[in-house]
Design a protein around this motif. Structure first.
Motif, mmCIF file in Angstrom:
data_model
loop_
_atom_site.group_PDB
_atom_site.id
_atom_site.type_symbol
_atom_site.label_atom_id
_atom_site.label_comp_id
_atom_site.label_asym_id
_atom_site.label_seq_id
_atom_site.Cartn_x
_atom_site.Cartn_y
_atom_site.Cartn_z
ATOM 1 N N ARG A 71 -6.888 31.553 -36.482
ATOM 2 C CA ARG A 71 -8.501 31.451 -35.796
ATOM 3 C C ARG A 71 -8.974 32.564 -35.766
ATOM 4 N N SER A 72 -9.776 32.728 -35.911
ATOM 5 C CA SER A 72 -10.765 34.078 -35.327
ATOM 6 C C SER A 72 -11.290 33.309 -33.669
ATOM 7 N N ARG A 73 -11.583 34.224 -33.267
ATOM 8 C CA ARG A 73 -11.677 34.171 -31.366
ATOM 9 C C ARG A 73 -13.274 33.857 -31.698
ATOM 10 N N THR A 74 -14.011 32.995 -30.698
ATOM 11 C CA THR A 74 -15.573 32.842 -30.179
ATOM 12 C C THR A 74 -15.590 33.427 -29.316
ATOM 13 N N LYS A 75 -17.094 33.194 -28.795
ATOM 14 C CA LYS A 75 -17.466 34.113 -28.118
ATOM 15 C C LYS A 75 -16.887 33.174 -26.490
ATOM 16 N N SER A 76 -17.059 32.250 -26.835
ATOM 17 C CA SER A 76 -16.124 32.066 -25.487
ATOM 18 C C SER A 76 -14.714 32.404 -25.423
ATOM 19 N N ASP A 77 -14.155 32.303 -25.971
ATOM 20 C CA ASP A 77 -12.385 33.135 -26.299
ATOM 21 C C ASP A 77 -12.818 34.645 -25.834
ATOM 22 N N LEU A 78 -13.986 35.464 -26.337
ATOM 23 C CA LEU A 78 -14.010 36.863 -26.281
ATOM 24 C C LEU A 78 -14.522 37.079 -25.126
ATOM 25 N N SER A 79 -15.987 36.136 -24.635
ATOM 26 C CA SER A 79 -15.982 35.888 -22.886
ATOM 27 C C SER A 79 -14.839 35.825 -22.233
ATOM 28 N N LEU A 80 -13.487 34.754 -21.940
ATOM 29 C CA LEU A 80 -11.993 34.993 -20.967
ATOM 30 C C LEU A 80 -12.049 36.499 -21.126
ATOM 31 N N LYS A 81 -11.881 36.448 -22.632
ATOM 32 C CA LYS A 81 -10.647 37.968 -22.417
ATOM 33 C C LYS A 81 -11.211 39.083 -21.983
ATOM 34 N N MET A 82 -12.498 39.055 -21.824
ATOM 35 C CA MET A 82 -13.196 40.078 -21.591
ATOM 36 C C MET A 82 -13.446 40.124 -19.874
ATOM 37 N N TYR A 83 -14.372 39.335 -19.225
ATOM 38 C CA TYR A 83 -13.658 38.686 -17.457
ATOM 39 C C TYR A 83 -12.507 38.250 -17.013
ATOM 40 N N GLN A 84 -11.808 38.094 -18.076
ATOM 41 C CA GLN A 84 -10.687 37.778 -17.355
ATOM 42 C C GLN A 84 -10.276 38.378 -15.977
ATOM 43 N N THR A 130 -38.995 35.126 -32.859
ATOM 44 C CA THR A 130 -38.269 35.459 -31.109
ATOM 45 C C THR A 130 -36.736 34.858 -31.046
ATOM 46 N N ILE A 131 -37.085 33.364 -30.884
ATOM 47 C CA ILE A 131 -35.706 32.929 -30.546
ATOM 48 C C ILE A 131 -34.769 33.983 -31.603
ATOM 49 N N ILE A 132 -35.084 33.821 -32.966
ATOM 50 C CA ILE A 132 -34.107 33.981 -33.805
ATOM 51 C C ILE A 132 -33.699 35.898 -33.470
ATOM 52 N N VAL A 133 -34.591 36.923 -32.709
ATOM 53 C CA VAL A 133 -35.102 37.892 -32.504
ATOM 54 C C VAL A 133 -33.422 37.815 -31.169
ATOM 55 N N ALA A 134 -33.638 36.908 -30.450
ATOM 56 C CA ALA A 134 -33.648 36.804 -28.812
ATOM 57 C C ALA A 134 -32.034 36.734 -29.382
ATOM 58 N N PHE A 135 -31.668 36.115 -29.920
ATOM 59 C CA PHE A 135 -29.941 35.460 -30.365
ATOM 60 C C PHE A 135 -28.740 36.620 -31.666
ATOM 61 N N ILE A 136 -29.959 37.552 -32.086
ATOM 62 C CA ILE A 136 -29.146 38.754 -32.001
ATOM 63 C C ILE A 136 -29.442 39.937 -31.634
ATOM 64 N N VAL A 181 -25.282 42.977 -27.920
ATOM 65 C CA VAL A 181 -25.340 43.616 -26.984
ATOM 66 C C VAL A 181 -24.167 42.919 -25.935
ATOM 67 N N PHE A 182 -23.359 41.606 -26.045
ATOM 68 C CA PHE A 182 -22.235 41.279 -25.688
ATOM 69 C C PHE A 182 -21.425 41.725 -26.986
ATOM 70 N N ARG A 183 -21.105 42.240 -28.148
ATOM 71 C CA ARG A 183 -20.021 42.777 -28.743
ATOM 72 C C ARG A 183 -20.723 44.310 -28.293
ATOM 73 N N MET A 184 -20.925 44.823 -27.637
ATOM 74 C CA MET A 184 -21.360 45.746 -27.674
ATOM 75 C C MET A 184 -20.296 46.532 -26.140
ATOM 76 N N ASN A 185 -20.454 45.313 -25.268
ATOM 77 C CA ASN A 185 -20.371 44.910 -24.058
ATOM 78 C C ASN A 185 -18.611 44.712 -24.415
ATOM 79 N N TYR A 186 -18.156 44.125 -24.943
ATOM 80 C CA TYR A 186 -17.171 43.130 -24.564
ATOM 81 C C TYR A 186 -15.678 44.699 -26.394
#
Length: 218
Positions: free
Chosen positions: A162-175, A81-87, A92-97
Motif C-alpha cells: 500500500r502507499s504511504r500515508t502522511k502519518s507514515d511519512l511523518s514517522l519516517k521523516m521525524y524518526q 481559504t481552507i482548500i488553499v491552506a490544505f494544498i 510544504v510537507f512534501r518539500m520538507n520530506y
C-alpha cells in the motif's frame, strides 16, 4: 431603495460649511460586460466594502441578488481559504520530506504480511461461494488450497503493498526526533523513580550525558 444606495452612487466632499456632491466610483462595479464583471468579482474578493457593492446592485435589481453576493463571499473567503491552506500544507510537507529523505522518489510503499491458516481460507472460500463472488477469486483460492495440500502446509502468507500515508511519512521523516523524545522521556521516568525511592536528593540535577533542548513555538 437600499440604505447605502447614495454611497454607491455619489461621493461627498465637505469643506467648511460647503458640501460638494460628485459621482463616486462604485458605479463602475457592475456586470454590464465580462470585463467589468471580472473587476467587480475581484474587488469583492480583496476589499472590505463588499456589502456596499452588494447593496448598490440590489438597489438596481432585486433583493434576491444578495443571495449571490453572500454565496460568493462565503465560497471565496471561507471554502477557498481552507482548500488553499490544505494544498500549501501538503506541498510544504512534501518539500520538507524530499529534502530530508533523498530516497523518497523511489519509495515503493509499505509491504504488509498476513498469515492465514487452512481453516481460515476454507471459511473465506465458503463466504465467496455464498456471496457468489468472482469465479477468478474462487479458482485462485482453490489453487492455493490444493498447493497447501500437496506440500502439507498449514498456513500461507499473503504479501500486500500500500502507499504511504502522511502519518507514515511523518514517522519516517521525524524518526530521529521521535527516538530522542523517547529517550528523554525514559530518562525522566528513571529520575522520577530514583527520587521516589530516595536514590537522588536534588530534583534539578542534570543527568550525565543528557543535554538541554529548546523548542521554539510559532
Amino acid at each position: 431603495m437600499s440604505t447605502v444606495a447614495d454611497a454607491y452612487r455619489w461621493l461627498s466632499h465637505t469643506v467648511g460649511n460647503r458640501t460638494d456632491v460628485e459621482e463616486g466610483y462604485y458605479y463602475l462595479n457592475n456586470f454590464d460586460n465580462i470585463l467589468n464583471s471580472f473587476v467587480t468579482l475581484f474587488e469583492l474578493t480583496v476589499v472590505n466594502n463588499w456589502y456596499i457593492i452588494m447593496e448598490g446592485v440590489t438597489s438596481q435589481t432585486s433583493h434576491w441578488s444578495r443571495l449571490y453576493f453572500m454565496t460568493f463571499y462565503i465560497v471565496t473567503m471561507v471554502v477557498m481559504t481552507i482548500i488553499v491552506a490544505f494544498i500549501l500544507e501538503a506541498f510544504v510537507f512534501r518539500m520538507n520530506y524530499s529534502r530530508k529523505n533523498q530516497d523518497s522518489e523511489v519509495d515503493g510503499g509499505i509491504i504488509l504480511e498476513k498469515e492465514f491458516s487452512k481453516d481460515e481460507l476454507l471459511a473465506v472460500l465458503e463466504l465467496y461461494r455464498e456471496a457468489r463472488g468472482a469465479n477468478s477469486d474462487i479458482t485462485q483460492l482453490l489453487r492455493i488450497l490444493s498447493q497447501m495440500e500437496r506440500y502439507e502446509q498449514n498456513t500461507v502468507v499473503f504479501l500486500g503493498r500500500r502507499s504511504r500515508t502522511k502519518s507514515d511519512l511523518s514517522l519516517k521523516m521525524y524518526q530521529e526526533e521521535i527516538q530522542e523524545w523517547y529517550e528523554e522521556h525514559t530518562r525522566k521516568q528513571e529520575v522520577q523513580q530514583q527520587l521516589s525511592s530516595g536514590g537522588l536528593a536534588p530534583a534539578t540535577q542534570q543527568l550525565p550525558g543528557s543535554r538541554q533542548r529548546s523548542q521554539t513555538i510559532t
